[in-house]
Scaffold this motif. Sequence first.
Motif, PDB file in Angstrom:
ATOM      1  N   UNK A  11      73.081   7.972  77.810  1.00 58.20           N
ATOM      2  CA  UNK A  11      73.869   8.353  79.174  1.00 58.20           C
ATOM      3  C   UNK A  11      74.924   7.610  79.312  1.00 58.20           C
ATOM      4  N   UNK A  12      74.985   5.930  79.070  1.00 56.46           N
ATOM      5  CA  UNK A  12      75.914   5.227  79.551  1.00 56.46           C
ATOM      6  C   UNK A  12      77.152   5.285  78.617  1.00 56.46           C
ATOM      7  N   UNK A  13      76.807   5.316  77.652  1.00 59.11           N
ATOM      8  CA  UNK A  13      77.907   5.367  76.415  1.00 59.11           C
ATOM      9  C   UNK A  13      78.681   6.856  76.548  1.00 59.11           C
ATOM     10  N   UNK A  14      77.965   7.989  76.546  1.00 56.03           N
ATOM     11  CA  UNK A  14      78.709   9.046  76.660  1.00 56.03           C
ATOM     12  C   UNK A  14      78.542   9.849  75.322  1.00 56.03           C
ATOM     13  N   UNK A  15      79.022  10.990  75.323  1.00 62.83           N
ATOM     14  CA  UNK A  15      79.221  11.890  73.834  1.00 62.83           C
ATOM     15  C   UNK A  15      80.166  11.549  72.964  1.00 62.83           C
ATOM     16  N   UNK A  16      81.453  10.780  73.421  1.00 61.18           N
ATOM     17  CA  UNK A  16      82.498  10.935  72.430  1.00 61.18           C
ATOM     18  C   UNK A  16      82.753   9.518  71.945  1.00 61.18           C
ATOM     19  N   UNK A  17      82.248   8.448  72.264  1.00 64.86           N
ATOM     20  CA  UNK A  17      82.516   7.224  71.730  1.00 64.86           C
ATOM     21  C   UNK A  17      82.088   6.982  70.448  1.00 64.86           C
ATOM     22  N   UNK A  18      82.899   6.681  69.386  1.00 63.30           N
ATOM     23  CA  UNK A  18      82.699   6.422  68.175  1.00 63.30           C
ATOM     24  C   UNK A  18      82.312   4.885  67.275  1.00 63.30           C
ATOM     25  N   UNK A  19      81.597   4.911  66.678  1.00 62.77           N
ATOM     26  CA  UNK A  19      80.915   3.650  66.001  1.00 62.77           C
ATOM     27  C   UNK A  19      82.247   2.699  65.983  1.00 62.77           C
ATOM     28  N   UNK A  20      83.476   3.344  65.318  1.00 63.24           N
ATOM     29  CA  UNK A  20      84.314   2.329  64.914  1.00 63.24           C
ATOM     30  C   UNK A  20      85.017   1.782  66.047  1.00 63.24           C
ATOM     31  N   UNK A  21      84.881   2.120  67.306  1.00 65.62           N
ATOM     32  CA  UNK A  21      85.271   1.511  68.355  1.00 65.62           C
ATOM     33  C   UNK A  21      84.670   0.246  68.844  1.00 65.62           C
ATOM     34  N   UNK A  22      83.450   0.109  68.461  1.00 61.64           N
ATOM     35  CA  UNK A  22      82.867  -1.145  68.593  1.00 61.64           C
ATOM     36  C   UNK A  22      82.111  -1.907  67.698  1.00 61.64           C
ATOM     37  N   UNK A  23      82.529  -1.493  66.491  1.00 55.52           N
ATOM     38  CA  UNK A  23      82.056  -2.196  65.011  1.00 55.52           C
ATOM     39  C   UNK A  23      82.896  -3.544  65.055  1.00 55.52           C
ATOM     40  N   UNK A  24      82.279  -4.580  64.880  1.00 49.36           N
ATOM     41  CA  UNK A  24      82.608  -6.041  64.891  1.00 49.36           C
ATOM     42  C   UNK A  24      83.333  -6.244  63.382  1.00 49.36           C
ATOM     43  N   UNK A  25      84.438  -6.879  63.381  1.00 52.16           N
ATOM     44  CA  UNK A  25      84.803  -7.059  61.976  1.00 52.16           C
ATOM     45  C   UNK A  25      84.248  -8.211  61.309  1.00 52.16           C
ATOM     46  N   UNK A  26      84.339  -8.169  60.185  1.00 54.78           N
ATOM     47  CA  UNK A  26      83.516  -9.606  59.206  1.00 54.78           C
ATOM     48  C   UNK A  26      82.433  -8.926  58.722  1.00 54.78           C
ATOM     49  N   UNK A  27      82.017  -9.061  57.387  1.00 56.20           N
ATOM     50  CA  UNK A  27      80.955  -8.766  56.761  1.00 56.20           C
ATOM     51  C   UNK A  27      80.243  -9.807  56.107  1.00 56.20           C
ATOM     52  N   UNK A  28      78.997  -9.913  56.398  1.00 56.80           N
ATOM     53  CA  UNK A  28      78.235 -10.807  55.740  1.00 56.80           C
ATOM     54  C   UNK A  28      77.284 -10.423  55.081  1.00 56.80           C
ATOM     55  N   UNK A  29      77.121 -10.620  53.505  1.00 53.87           N
ATOM     56  CA  UNK A  29      76.015 -10.111  52.888  1.00 53.87           C
ATOM     57  C   UNK A  29      75.483 -11.125  51.840  1.00 53.87           C
ATOM     58  N   UNK A  30      74.479 -10.748  51.093  1.00 51.62           N
ATOM     59  CA  UNK A  30      73.739 -11.584  50.191  1.00 51.62           C
ATOM     60  C   UNK A  30      73.712 -11.031  48.897  1.00 51.62           C
ATOM     61  N   UNK A  31      73.666 -11.684  47.627  1.00 49.17           N
ATOM     62  CA  UNK A  31      73.517 -11.104  46.376  1.00 49.17           C
ATOM     63  C   UNK A  31      71.921 -11.028  46.235  1.00 49.17           C
ATOM     64  N   UNK A  32      71.587 -10.117  45.384  1.00 50.78           N
ATOM     65  CA  UNK A  32      70.043  -9.673  45.052  1.00 50.78           C
ATOM     66  C   UNK A  32      69.275 -10.938  44.479  1.00 50.78           C
ATOM     67  N   UNK A  33      70.235 -11.688  43.666  1.00 56.49           N
ATOM     68  CA  UNK A  33      69.718 -13.099  42.945  1.00 56.49           C
ATOM     69  C   UNK A  33      69.532 -14.355  43.876  1.00 56.49           C
ATOM     70  N   UNK A  34      70.117 -14.315  44.980  1.00 55.29           N
ATOM     71  CA  UNK A  34      69.830 -15.301  45.790  1.00 55.29           C
ATOM     72  C   UNK A  34      68.417 -15.839  46.070  1.00 55.29           C
TER      73      UNK A  34
END
Length: 167
Positions: free
Chosen positions: A12-35
């Motif tokens: 109800x707060x965010x409404x119907x039209x806000x898109x994920x890309x509008x709040x997605x934070x920049x920067x990707x942290x991931x790990x490798x399967x062999x770690x």
Amino acid sequence: MCMNIFYKYVKDIIGDKMRIKEILKKGIVSVNINMPLYEVASIMKKHNIGFLPVLKENKVLGVITDRDIVINAVANNCDNNSPIEDYINKNVIKIDWNRELKDALDLMRQNKIKRLLIVDGDKYIGVLSLSDIIEKEEKATLEAIKTIWQIEDKERLKDAEIDEFYL
């Protein structure tokens, strides 16, 4: 019940039209399967996060959480040098970054999760957490939580028995 009410209020707060890309934070942290587990835990500590996508040759194979490490590895007296492969969750739930935020909330609620992998087509571009959504509309979300707790307290107290206590 409490989480369903929470998701309704947030939607109800965010409404119907806000898109994920509008709040997605920049920067990707991931790990490798062999770690090894200890290295993954160190990355989580360094970045103050509890959820990491697990990659092999730039393809997401699964995710690992701090809870996965504690419950599935540490609690079973696992060697800290063990690769994370045996401890990841391979059920990857993702959503396209052009979708509406309410769609992400619905997916979180249906799967009882707090984080989603965000993709642009076939390319992994980030993670959206319930905390990210809450931060976007902090004041309104806090009001929703306050209302939810009031409802929860009324339900809990309805059946409560009161004993006499002496000090």
